[in-house]
Scaffold this motif. Structure first.
Motif, mmCIF file in Angstrom:
data_model
loop_
_atom_site.group_PDB
_atom_site.id
_atom_site.type_symbol
_atom_site.label_atom_id
_atom_site.label_comp_id
_atom_site.label_asym_id
_atom_site.label_seq_id
_atom_site.Cartn_x
_atom_site.Cartn_y
_atom_site.Cartn_z
ATOM 1 N N CYS A 242 0.810 -1.224 0.000
ATOM 2 C CA CYS A 242 0.000 0.000 0.000
ATOM 3 C C CYS A 242 0.840 1.269 0.000
ATOM 4 N N ARG A 243 2.150 1.144 -0.152
ATOM 5 C CA ARG A 243 3.014 2.318 -0.078
ATOM 6 C C ARG A 243 3.397 2.827 -1.472
ATOM 7 N N ASP A 244 3.308 4.159 -1.637
ATOM 8 C CA ASP A 244 3.772 4.826 -2.863
ATOM 9 C C ASP A 244 3.130 4.239 -4.119
ATOM 10 N N THR A 245 1.812 4.171 -4.105
ATOM 11 C CA THR A 245 1.098 3.605 -5.243
ATOM 12 C C THR A 245 -0.237 4.333 -5.419
ATOM 13 N N ILE A 246 -1.103 3.782 -6.227
ATOM 14 C CA ILE A 246 -2.464 4.271 -6.421
ATOM 15 C C ILE A 246 -3.393 3.107 -6.139
ATOM 16 N N VAL A 247 -4.396 3.327 -5.307
ATOM 17 C CA VAL A 247 -5.331 2.265 -4.949
ATOM 18 C C VAL A 247 -6.739 2.661 -5.395
ATOM 19 N N LEU A 256 -15.537 -2.698 4.240
ATOM 20 C CA LEU A 256 -14.524 -3.637 4.718
ATOM 21 C C LEU A 256 -13.241 -2.941 5.157
ATOM 22 N N LEU A 257 -13.121 -1.643 4.887
ATOM 23 C CA LEU A 257 -11.852 -0.949 5.087
ATOM 24 C C LEU A 257 -11.813 -0.252 6.443
ATOM 25 N N TRP A 258 -10.850 -0.630 7.260
ATOM 26 C CA TRP A 258 -10.701 -0.031 8.575
ATOM 27 C C TRP A 258 -10.477 1.471 8.456
ATOM 28 N N GLY A 259 -11.276 2.228 9.220
ATOM 29 C CA GLY A 259 -11.102 3.676 9.253
ATOM 30 C C GLY A 259 -11.688 4.410 8.064
ATOM 31 N N TRP A 260 -12.503 3.724 7.270
ATOM 32 C CA TRP A 260 -13.110 4.401 6.122
ATOM 33 C C TRP A 260 -14.099 5.468 6.631
ATOM 34 N N PRO A 261 -14.127 6.659 6.039
ATOM 35 C CA PRO A 261 -13.304 7.081 4.904
ATOM 36 C C PRO A 261 -12.053 7.877 5.277
ATOM 37 N N HIS A 262 -12.169 8.760 6.294
ATOM 38 C CA HIS A 262 -11.132 9.769 6.483
ATOM 39 C C HIS A 262 -9.854 9.211 7.092
ATOM 40 N N LYS A 263 -9.983 8.318 8.065
ATOM 41 C CA LYS A 263 -8.792 7.700 8.646
ATOM 42 C C LYS A 263 -8.067 6.864 7.593
ATOM 43 N N PHE A 264 -8.821 6.150 6.781
ATOM 44 C CA PHE A 264 -8.234 5.321 5.728
ATOM 45 C C PHE A 264 -7.459 6.175 4.731
ATOM 46 N N THR A 265 -8.091 7.234 4.213
ATOM 47 C CA THR A 265 -7.407 8.066 3.216
ATOM 48 C C THR A 265 -6.211 8.790 3.834
ATOM 49 N N ALA A 266 -6.321 9.182 5.100
ATOM 50 C CA ALA A 266 -5.192 9.839 5.761
ATOM 51 C C ALA A 266 -4.014 8.879 5.905
ATOM 52 N N ARG A 267 -4.300 7.623 6.254
ATOM 53 C CA ARG A 267 -3.232 6.625 6.378
ATOM 54 C C ARG A 267 -2.564 6.390 5.023
ATOM 55 N N MET A 268 -3.375 6.281 3.968
ATOM 56 C CA MET A 268 -2.817 6.051 2.641
ATOM 57 C C MET A 268 -1.997 7.254 2.188
ATOM 58 N N GLU A 269 -2.490 8.445 2.433
ATOM 59 C CA GLU A 269 -1.753 9.646 2.049
ATOM 60 C C GLU A 269 -0.398 9.695 2.752
ATOM 61 N N LYS A 270 -0.373 9.348 4.032
ATOM 62 C CA LYS A 270 0.878 9.327 4.785
ATOM 63 C C LYS A 270 1.851 8.315 4.194
ATOM 64 N N GLY A 272 2.113 7.746 1.076
ATOM 65 C CA GLY A 272 2.430 8.165 -0.285
ATOM 66 C C GLY A 272 1.506 7.602 -1.340
ATOM 67 N N THR A 273 0.322 7.179 -0.926
ATOM 68 C CA THR A 273 -0.613 6.498 -1.838
ATOM 69 C C THR A 273 -1.891 7.308 -2.024
ATOM 70 N N ALA A 274 -2.313 7.422 -3.273
ATOM 71 C CA ALA A 274 -3.559 8.107 -3.598
ATOM 72 C C ALA A 274 -4.705 7.104 -3.627
ATOM 73 N N VAL A 275 -5.853 7.506 -3.092
ATOM 74 C CA VAL A 275 -7.049 6.668 -3.075
ATOM 75 C C VAL A 275 -8.019 7.181 -4.131
ATOM 76 N N VAL A 276 -8.474 6.281 -5.005
ATOM 77 C CA VAL A 276 -9.431 6.625 -6.051
ATOM 78 C C VAL A 276 -10.703 5.821 -5.826
ATOM 79 N N LEU A 277 -11.810 6.513 -5.577
ATOM 80 C CA LEU A 277 -13.088 5.848 -5.333
ATOM 81 C C LEU A 277 -13.798 5.592 -6.660
#
Length: 327
Positions: A242-247, A256-270, A272-277
């Motif tokens: 999940c690091r430095d990629t696009i999901v 199914l995603l822990w912390g969805w939506p804001h905690k999840f996107t914040a973790r991915m951003e940290k 280096g990963t962009a989240v695309v819904l």
């Protein structure tokens, strides 16, 4: 003893809730959704019985606008409608260009036959890219003759839209294609700021992302990332996939995603990963569904911190601005 067990269970549940709650990760009010326009402003089509070999030009919905996908005019219209990023499809050509065109072959959308990457750009420039589109089973072809010569090169896109940002889709090909594009980026340094990322065929996507230090997403890596996150994300652990990629995240997978939506996107951003819904994924559908209706847009979380994929930027862009103003 029972009381101690209940207290212990309550403490564990409380810790999980605090660690995966989005209340403290919510972006500021007034944040507009960041939209990715799939192929620019494009003709939509019905997805019933869709396979990866289906000619989608033969099943379009009744047209509501004059644009054809992957053209400079459609990209310009997408940015004007509110797109932050426009997704485009590319193929190397034998005469040293990158053709911006969706299909691996030419027979579905144009009057020609053959493999796109095996056809010189000088020939591709003569084709009618609206030739094969029909909304009534072939009784009429409303775009024939109206888009002759409109297949652009990647260089033309970059020159025509100097402020635009693009998600590059490799439609296939070997890893060398990614290295070839990386050399083009090195020769045109301004492109590095214009390319938002890469996705698609694994070989060229990984090669281009590595060589240009830009994010790249492939289906195997995205799948591994989400499965591992579902298994361990409750702890805050970020899987390496999940690091430095696009999901890309289908809308119906988000519970199914822990912390969805804001905690999840914040973790991915940290990480280096962009989240695309995306829109909801239906079993057997080979493509990427989008957020394409007011109802689907209404299900996007308030102040969503990721990106939203749409096939209807001309409508969703306007609706998303209205939602932001209401906030």
């Amino acid at each position: 003893m029972a009381r101690k067990l209940l207290i212990g269970a309550a403490l564990i549940i409380g810790a999980l809730w605090l660690n995966n709650n989005s209340l403290f990760s919510r972006p500021a009010a007034g944040t507009e959704p960041k939209l990715i326009a799939h192929r620019g402003v494009a003709q939509t089509y019905h997805r019933e019985g869709l396979t990866d070999k289906t000619c989608t030009a033969e099943r379009i919905d009744p047209p509501t606008h004059p644009y054809q996908e992957n053209t400079i005019a459609s990209m310009q219209a997408a940015f004007e409608a509110g797109a932050a990023v426009v997704e485009i499809d590319i193929h190397p050509t034998p005469d040293g260009h990158w053709a911006v065109f969706h299909d691996w072959t030419l027979d579905c959308r144009t009057e020609a036959n053959g493999v796109t990457r095996q056809t010189p750009m000088s020939v591709l420039k003569t084709l009618d890219i609206g030739y094969g589109y029909t909304a009534d089973g072939g009784q009429t072809y409303p775009f024939r003759g109206k888009h002759v010569g409109e297949m652009p090169t990647l260089a033309e896109v970059m020159d025509a839209l100097p402020e635009g940002r693009f998600l590059i889709n490799f439609k296939g090909g070997p890893a060398d294609d990614g290295l070839l594009l990386a050399r083009a980026v090195a020769q045109n340094p301004a492109w590095a700021d214009r390319i938002w990322g890469y996705y698609g065929a694994a070989g060229p996507t990984i090669a281009a992302a590595t060589a240009t230090d830009l994010p790249g997403g492939t289906k195997p890596v995205m799948k591994e990332c989400l499965l591992r996150y579902i298994a361990t994300g409750w702890s805050g652990h970020m899987p390496e996939a999940c690091r430095d990629t696009i999901v890309f995240v289908p809308q119906n997978y988000t519970p199914l995603l822990w912390g969805w939506p804001h905690k999840f996107t914040a973790r991915m951003e940290k990480a280096g990963t962009a989240v695309v819904l995306l829109g909801a994924h239906e079993k057997g559908d080979p493509g990427t569904t989008g957020i394409d209706s007011a109802e689907q847009l209404g299900d996007v979380p308030d102040r969503f911190g990721g990106y939203v994929w749409t096939n209807r930027i001309e409508m969703i862009g306007l609706l998303s601005r209205d939602v932001s103003r209401e906030e």
